[in-house]
Design a protein around this motif. Structure first.
Motif, PDB file in Angstrom:
ATOM      1  N   ASN A  15       2.301   5.759  -7.071  1.00  0.00           N
ATOM      2  CA  ASN A  15       2.492   7.037  -6.374  1.00  0.00           C
ATOM      3  C   ASN A  15       1.228   7.890  -6.419  1.00  0.00           C
ATOM      4  O   ASN A  15       0.262   7.564  -7.107  1.00  0.00           O
ATOM      5  CB  ASN A  15       3.675   7.785  -6.989  1.00  0.00           C
ATOM      6  CG  ASN A  15       3.342   8.436  -8.312  1.00  0.00           C
ATOM      7  OD1 ASN A  15       3.010   9.622  -8.381  1.00  0.00           O
ATOM      8  ND2 ASN A  15       3.394   7.670  -9.404  1.00  0.00           N
ATOM      9  N   SER A  16       1.292   9.011  -5.711  1.00  0.00           N
ATOM     10  CA  SER A  16       0.130   9.893  -5.580  1.00  0.00           C
ATOM     11  C   SER A  16       0.193  11.104  -6.502  1.00  0.00           C
ATOM     12  O   SER A  16      -0.757  11.887  -6.548  1.00  0.00           O
ATOM     13  CB  SER A  16       0.033  10.397  -4.135  1.00  0.00           C
ATOM     14  OG  SER A  16       1.203  11.150  -3.804  1.00  0.00           O
ATOM     15  N   LYS A  17       1.307  11.284  -7.240  1.00  0.00           N
ATOM     16  CA  LYS A  17       1.540  12.517  -7.986  1.00  0.00           C
ATOM     17  C   LYS A  17       1.133  12.455  -9.459  1.00  0.00           C
ATOM     18  O   LYS A  17       0.327  13.255  -9.927  1.00  0.00           O
ATOM     19  CB  LYS A  17       3.021  12.906  -7.888  1.00  0.00           C
ATOM     20  CG  LYS A  17       3.514  13.120  -6.470  1.00  0.00           C
ATOM     21  CD  LYS A  17       2.810  14.274  -5.786  1.00  0.00           C
ATOM     22  CE  LYS A  17       3.400  14.533  -4.411  1.00  0.00           C
ATOM     23  NZ  LYS A  17       2.704  15.609  -3.683  1.00  0.00           N
TER      24      LYS A  17
ATOM     25  N   TYR B 181       0.470   3.802   4.128  1.00  0.00           N
ATOM     26  CA  TYR B 181      -0.787   4.456   3.751  1.00  0.00           C
ATOM     27  C   TYR B 181      -0.832   5.895   4.269  1.00  0.00           C
ATOM     28  O   TYR B 181      -1.043   6.842   3.502  1.00  0.00           O
ATOM     29  CB  TYR B 181      -1.976   3.662   4.292  1.00  0.00           C
ATOM     30  CG  TYR B 181      -3.325   4.142   3.786  1.00  0.00           C
ATOM     31  CD1 TYR B 181      -4.000   3.438   2.790  1.00  0.00           C
ATOM     32  CD2 TYR B 181      -3.938   5.285   4.306  1.00  0.00           C
ATOM     33  CE1 TYR B 181      -5.242   3.862   2.319  1.00  0.00           C
ATOM     34  CE2 TYR B 181      -5.166   5.719   3.851  1.00  0.00           C
ATOM     35  CZ  TYR B 181      -5.819   5.006   2.855  1.00  0.00           C
ATOM     36  OH  TYR B 181      -7.042   5.442   2.395  1.00  0.00           O
TER      37      TYR B 181
ATOM     38  N   ILE C  18       1.811   8.280   2.672  1.00  0.00           N
ATOM     39  CA  ILE C  18       1.446   8.790   1.342  1.00  0.00           C
ATOM     40  C   ILE C  18       0.344   9.843   1.495  1.00  0.00           C
ATOM     41  O   ILE C  18       0.381  10.912   0.874  1.00  0.00           O
ATOM     42  CB  ILE C  18       0.965   7.644   0.423  1.00  0.00           C
ATOM     43  CG1 ILE C  18       2.094   6.654   0.158  1.00  0.00           C
ATOM     44  CG2 ILE C  18       0.447   8.205  -0.909  1.00  0.00           C
ATOM     45  CD1 ILE C  18       1.666   5.417  -0.637  1.00  0.00           C
ATOM     46  N   GLN C  19      -0.609   9.549   2.332  1.00  0.00           N
ATOM     47  CA  GLN C  19      -1.756  10.432   2.537  1.00  0.00           C
ATOM     48  C   GLN C  19      -1.330  11.812   3.040  1.00  0.00           C
ATOM     49  O   GLN C  19      -1.894  12.840   2.638  1.00  0.00           O
ATOM     50  CB  GLN C  19      -2.717   9.788   3.538  1.00  0.00           C
ATOM     51  CG  GLN C  19      -4.084  10.410   3.619  1.00  0.00           C
ATOM     52  CD  GLN C  19      -5.003   9.607   4.532  1.00  0.00           C
ATOM     53  OE1 GLN C  19      -4.576   9.097   5.570  1.00  0.00           O
ATOM     54  NE2 GLN C  19      -6.259   9.470   4.139  1.00  0.00           N
TER      55      GLN C  19
ATOM     56  N   ASP D  38       5.927  10.014  -1.519  1.00  0.00           N
ATOM     57  CA  ASP D  38       5.077  10.149  -2.707  1.00  0.00           C
ATOM     58  C   ASP D  38       4.466   8.826  -3.141  1.00  0.00           C
ATOM     59  O   ASP D  38       3.439   8.811  -3.827  1.00  0.00           O
ATOM     60  CB  ASP D  38       5.894  10.719  -3.867  1.00  0.00           C
ATOM     61  CG  ASP D  38       6.446  12.096  -3.544  1.00  0.00           C
ATOM     62  OD1 ASP D  38       5.665  12.948  -3.091  1.00  0.00           O
ATOM     63  OD2 ASP D  38       7.662  12.314  -3.736  1.00  0.00           O
ATOM     64  N   GLY D  39       5.115   7.719  -2.769  1.00  0.00           N
ATOM     65  CA  GLY D  39       4.609   6.427  -3.202  1.00  0.00           C
ATOM     66  C   GLY D  39       5.404   5.280  -2.624  1.00  0.00           C
ATOM     67  O   GLY D  39       6.200   5.447  -1.697  1.00  0.00           O
TER      68      GLY D  39
ATOM     69  N   HIS E 136      -3.546   0.909  -0.581  1.00  0.00           N
ATOM     70  CA  HIS E 136      -2.651   1.974  -1.056  1.00  0.00           C
ATOM     71  C   HIS E 136      -3.154   2.628  -2.343  1.00  0.00           C
ATOM     72  O   HIS E 136      -2.852   3.802  -2.603  1.00  0.00           O
ATOM     73  CB  HIS E 136      -1.240   1.423  -1.277  1.00  0.00           C
ATOM     74  CG  HIS E 136      -0.549   1.030  -0.015  1.00  0.00           C
ATOM     75  ND1 HIS E 136       0.694   0.429   0.019  1.00  0.00           N
ATOM     76  CD2 HIS E 136      -0.920   1.162   1.299  1.00  0.00           C
ATOM     77  CE1 HIS E 136       1.045   0.209   1.266  1.00  0.00           C
ATOM     78  NE2 HIS E 136       0.076   0.630   2.064  1.00  0.00           N
ATOM     79  N   TYR E 137      -3.928   1.885  -3.125  1.00  0.00           N
ATOM     80  CA  TYR E 137      -4.456   2.448  -4.370  1.00  0.00           C
ATOM     81  C   TYR E 137      -5.383   3.629  -4.108  1.00  0.00           C
ATOM     82  O   TYR E 137      -5.585   4.485  -4.974  1.00  0.00           O
ATOM     83  CB  TYR E 137      -5.189   1.369  -5.175  1.00  0.00           C
ATOM     84  CG  TYR E 137      -6.477   0.881  -4.554  1.00  0.00           C
ATOM     85  CD1 TYR E 137      -7.700   1.462  -4.888  1.00  0.00           C
ATOM     86  CD2 TYR E 137      -6.483  -0.171  -3.635  1.00  0.00           C
ATOM     87  CE1 TYR E 137      -8.889   1.026  -4.319  1.00  0.00           C
ATOM     88  CE2 TYR E 137      -7.656  -0.620  -3.066  1.00  0.00           C
ATOM     89  CZ  TYR E 137      -8.858  -0.027  -3.401  1.00  0.00           C
ATOM     90  OH  TYR E 137     -10.024  -0.454  -2.835  1.00  0.00           O
TER      91      TYR E 137
ATOM     92  N   VAL F 275      -4.813   6.093  -2.038  1.00  0.00           N
ATOM     93  CA  VAL F 275      -4.039   7.324  -1.844  1.00  0.00           C
ATOM     94  C   VAL F 275      -2.909   7.478  -2.865  1.00  0.00           C
ATOM     95  O   VAL F 275      -2.292   8.537  -2.962  1.00  0.00           O
ATOM     96  CB  VAL F 275      -3.442   7.376  -0.412  1.00  0.00           C
ATOM     97  CG1 VAL F 275      -4.547   7.583   0.605  1.00  0.00           C
ATOM     98  CG2 VAL F 275      -2.628   6.125  -0.093  1.00  0.00           C
ATOM     99  N   ALA F 276      -2.645   6.413  -3.634  1.00  0.00           N
ATOM    100  CA  ALA F 276      -1.606   6.461  -4.672  1.00  0.00           C
ATOM    101  C   ALA F 276      -2.171   5.820  -5.943  1.00  0.00           C
ATOM    102  O   ALA F 276      -1.895   4.663  -6.249  1.00  0.00           O
ATOM    103  CB  ALA F 276      -0.350   5.724  -4.209  1.00  0.00           C
TER     104      ALA F 276
END
Length: 326
Positions: free
Chosen positions: A152-154, A196, A199-200, A205-206, A219-220, A222-223
């Motif tokens: 995830n991005s958080k 992608y 998430i961006q 969130d993921g 994906h890594y 942006v997450a």
């Protein structure tokens, strides 16, 4: 119409290789949707070399990667009909054809890759493999396809509490939607190609996937928080048309079974190497990885999911035996 086109594609591809394979008494066509160089493709190629060598060139296996003969569901159907001789596909794609494979899509069914191997290489794997025969297929080998984990991005996910209220993309599958609900998160089914940007832009969130997919999709970027919870491990397999199998002598059947088993060992090695490369790449890019996570609370949270999907005495018995395997 779709089946007719797939059949035509298979026949045309067979003709293209007719000259090259003219020295063989029997040429078997094997389909794979993955690209050339992928672990499953290379493993079946190794199987082909062993079979050709041990039959003194009498039996050849031509491998068609990159979905040249069609997508997985279509090629499974063509293999059942004997138009295609062999197919490599995910257990998940066989769910509607061989009901015994459905349970392998349950979350946290396997505690680890080693546990999965012990199940597939033991009596349970043989039992499930036997079930293919009543569907005009002969199961030959089980291949690895990694484990899916959350990213995830958080923030890092260290416990179920960290998932609460978060939005995760999942495949269009009721089991996965219910899995996220049981973990306190929100499932958002969507096409893989939209993940992608979603998430961006904060739409989700993921998502969840294995190391190579997390890497190759970008994906890594942006997450950057990846938790190795391994909630899903769906194996892949190689199956042969029963029609083709019955044309082989018992001696040649033994050769093919042995070569398939050896290819299984190779594929698992190649997959592990590919996973390591992807993991090293994303870690070097700054991804924060959570490896030491207590999975038991996640497993315990799956009770309502299992209650919903594991309903028959046979299914309950099989799950219990899988879980009891050491």
């Amino acid at each position: 119409m779709k089946k007719t086109l797939t059949t035509l594609a298979a026949l045309l591809a067979s003709a293209a290789f007719a000259t090259a394979a003219s020295a063989c008494d029997m040429t078997l066509r094997s389909s794979d949707t993955h690209p050339d160089g992928y672990p499953t493709v290379e493993a079946v190629k190794a199987m082909a070399k062993e079979v050709e060598a041990k039959t003194d060139g009498r039996i050849c296996i031509e491998v068609y990667p990159s979905a040249q003969l069609g997508e997985e569901k279509d090629t499974i159907e063509q293999t059942q009909l004997g138009v295609i001789d062999m197919v490599r596909a995910s257990f998940g794609t066989f769910n509607d054809i061989v009901p015994e494979t459905q349970l392998f899509s349950l979350p946290y069914l396997f505690r680890s890759v080693e546990h999965q191997h012990h199940v597939l290489d033991g009596p349970i794997g043989a039992e499930v493999g036997k079930a293919f025969e009543s569907h005009d297929l002969v199961q030959l080998a089980n291949y690895d396809s990694g484990s899916r984990s959350f990213y995830n991005s958080k923030h890092p996910i260290n416990s179920i509490a960290d998932l609460k209220g978060m939005k995760f993309r999942v495949m269009q599958n009721d089991v996965f939607v219910d899995m996220m609900k049981a973990l306190g998160a929100n499932a958002t089914p969507m096409p893989y190609g939209e993940v992608y940007s979603s998430i961006q832009t904060g739409v989700i969130d993921g998502a969840e996937n294995n190391w190579p997919s997390y890497d190759s999709s970008g994906h890594y970027e942006v997450a950057p928080y990846y938790t190795l919870d391994q909630h899903l491990m769906v194996p892949e397999l190689v199956a042969m048309s029963k029609t083709t199998w019955n044309k082989l002598s018992p001696e040649d059947q033994t050769v093919i079974k042995a070569a398939a088993k050896n290819s299984e060992t190779l594929e698992r090695k190649l997959w592990a190497e590919q996973e390591k490369k992807s993991e090293d790449k994303v870690v070097a890019a700054g991804v924060k990885v959570v490896k030491d996570i207590d999975k038991q609370p996640f497993i315990d949270a799956m009770k309502p999911v299992y209650d919903k999907y594991v309903t028959t005495p046979e299914a309950k018995d099989l799950v219990a035996r899988i879980q009891a395997t050491q």
